[in-house]
Design an enzyme around this catalytic site. Structure first.
Site, PDB file in Angstrom:
ATOM      1  CG  ASP A  77       2.600  58.467  76.517  1.00  0.00           C
ATOM      2  OD1 ASP A  77       3.380  58.690  75.586  1.00  0.00           O
ATOM      3  OD2 ASP A  77       2.000  57.386  76.681  1.00  0.00           O
ATOM      4  CE1 TYR A  82      -0.250  61.692  84.470  1.00  0.00           C
ATOM      5  CE2 TYR A  82       0.562  61.207  86.683  1.00  0.00           C
ATOM      6  CZ  TYR A  82       0.794  61.630  85.374  1.00  0.00           C
ATOM      7  OH  TYR A  82       2.070  61.979  84.987  1.00  0.00           O
TER       8      TYR A  82
END
Length: 375
Positions: free
Chosen positions: A91, A146
């Protein structure tokens, strides 16, 4: 030339032309590159060809590949020509310590050094491996890990006055955070944790292998902690919403029962934590490694030799960016102020009514149209 004599070429120009001619003769080979980058100031990983307005990590990478002579110039305009595939989308503002891209390149001498010479210091190629001709870094990836780094005052109860720099997470609260994060493990319907997916969309079901918060630590007089999550793949906003909901529960804005409700068909208002602390840590290729890693022709896609370089990059570029941006822009502190606006108790009928009347809508954030890792 003015005297009618052709101008002499400098030796350096001749050497460069010779090198370029040699490059053109090299056969193209399928490889993977191990990348690390600080995402601040970029509109995510994925390149938008024809749009120079929003700079991405891939814009800088493709320029470096062309300038170093790894790929022909026309391949930069059409990335399909080099069979380019990123393992995970990141993102806007999100960093990576272990991103992988697969592509066909000319295997020039000192390839890593030459590519890095044309990249800014906050984007590095840390490793390279040859892979099978049909390898696709996105499709062959089994799982992604992540991390999410956040200041621990995010977990302070809403009824307690907190001085952000003085707050320290107690053992009991950390255990509660980890109990809640562990509830995500297994397969659940995460349609409430993304946008544009209905409760009966099969692709909203995702498998989470592990999720936990590590021991807190102090940087620049502020206490931080890192949440790790490993899953097969993640949808747009999913990780940030998973963390946002746990924060809302720990702070006392939402009841613990909201987690079970959120996996049902009912529409639940799930808050989305800021993007700043999110980092793509590692991508996993267990199935590929079992099949090709020891076939005598290919190396397993493991990066143990590069781990030290990854750790140094994180300390130099990723962590300072997260810490300094948090201190300057107060993204977590400002986001926490929006939690009381969310309606954690509304039924599906109430949410639908609110959605028809935007002025009463309970979603304070809207959607920014970017994803953590949309596969």
């Amino acid at each position: 030339e003015e005297n009618g004599h052709p101008s002499k070429k400098l030796k350096s120009d001749v050497d460069e032309e010779d090198a370029e001619d040699q490059n053109k003769k090299l056969p193209k080979r399928k490889i993977v590159l191990l990348m690390a980058y600080s995402g601040k100031g970029y509109h995510g990983m994925q390149r938008n060809v024809g749009s120079s307005q929003f700079k991405t990590i891939e814009d800088d990478l493709v320029c470096a590949l062309v300038q170093s002579g790894c790929i022909p110039e026309n391949h930069g305009e059409d990335m399909k020509k080099m069979s380019f595939q990123r393992c995970a989308r990141t993102d806007k503002g999100v960093s990576a310590a272990g991103q992988i891209v697969s592509l066909k390149v000319r295997l020039i001498d000192d390839i890593l050094e030459k590519i890095n010479n044309h990249l800014p210091s906050h984007i590095r190629i840390l490793g390279l491996k040859r892979v099978t001709g049909g390898f696709n870094s996105k499709n062959k990836c089994d799982a992604r890990t992540y991390s999410y780094m956040l200041p621990t005052f995010a977990f302070a109860h809403k009824d307690h006055e907190v001085q952000e720099e003085l707050y320290r997470l107690d053992r009991e609260t950390l255990e509660r955070v980890n109990q809640l994060l562990a509830c995500y493990k297994g397969t659940h319907n995460f349609h409430n944790f993304t946008s544009q997916k209905g409760p009966r969309d099969p692709s909203a079901k995702r498998y989470i292998m592990e999720m936990y918060c590590g021991e807190p630590f102090v940087r620049e007089n502020m206490e931080f902690a890192v949440i790790q999550v490993k899953g097969q793949s993640f949808m747009m906003h999913q990780i940030r919403k998973m963390i946002g909901l746990v924060i809302a529960i720990v702070k006392g804005y939402a009841a613990e029962s909201i987690m079970e409700r959120s996996w049902g068909e009912e529409k639940v208002d799930v808050p989305k934590a800021p993007g700043l602390g999110l980092v793509l840590e590692k991508v996993h290729f267990e199935k590929y490694n079992r099949r090709f890693g020891n076939d005598g022709l290919h190396e397993p896609l493991e990066w143990t030799e590069e781990e030290e370089k990854i750790a140094v990059f994180k300390e130099q570029y990723i962590y300072p960016t997260i810490i300094n941006t948090e201190r300057e822009e107060k993204s977590m502190a400002n986001w926490l102020k929006t939690l009381p606006i969310h309606d954690f108790n509304s039924s599906a009928v109430e949410v639908q009514t609110n959605n028809k009347n935007p002025k009463k809508s309970s979603d304070a954030e809207g959607s920014d149209g970017c994803g953590d890792d949309s596969d």
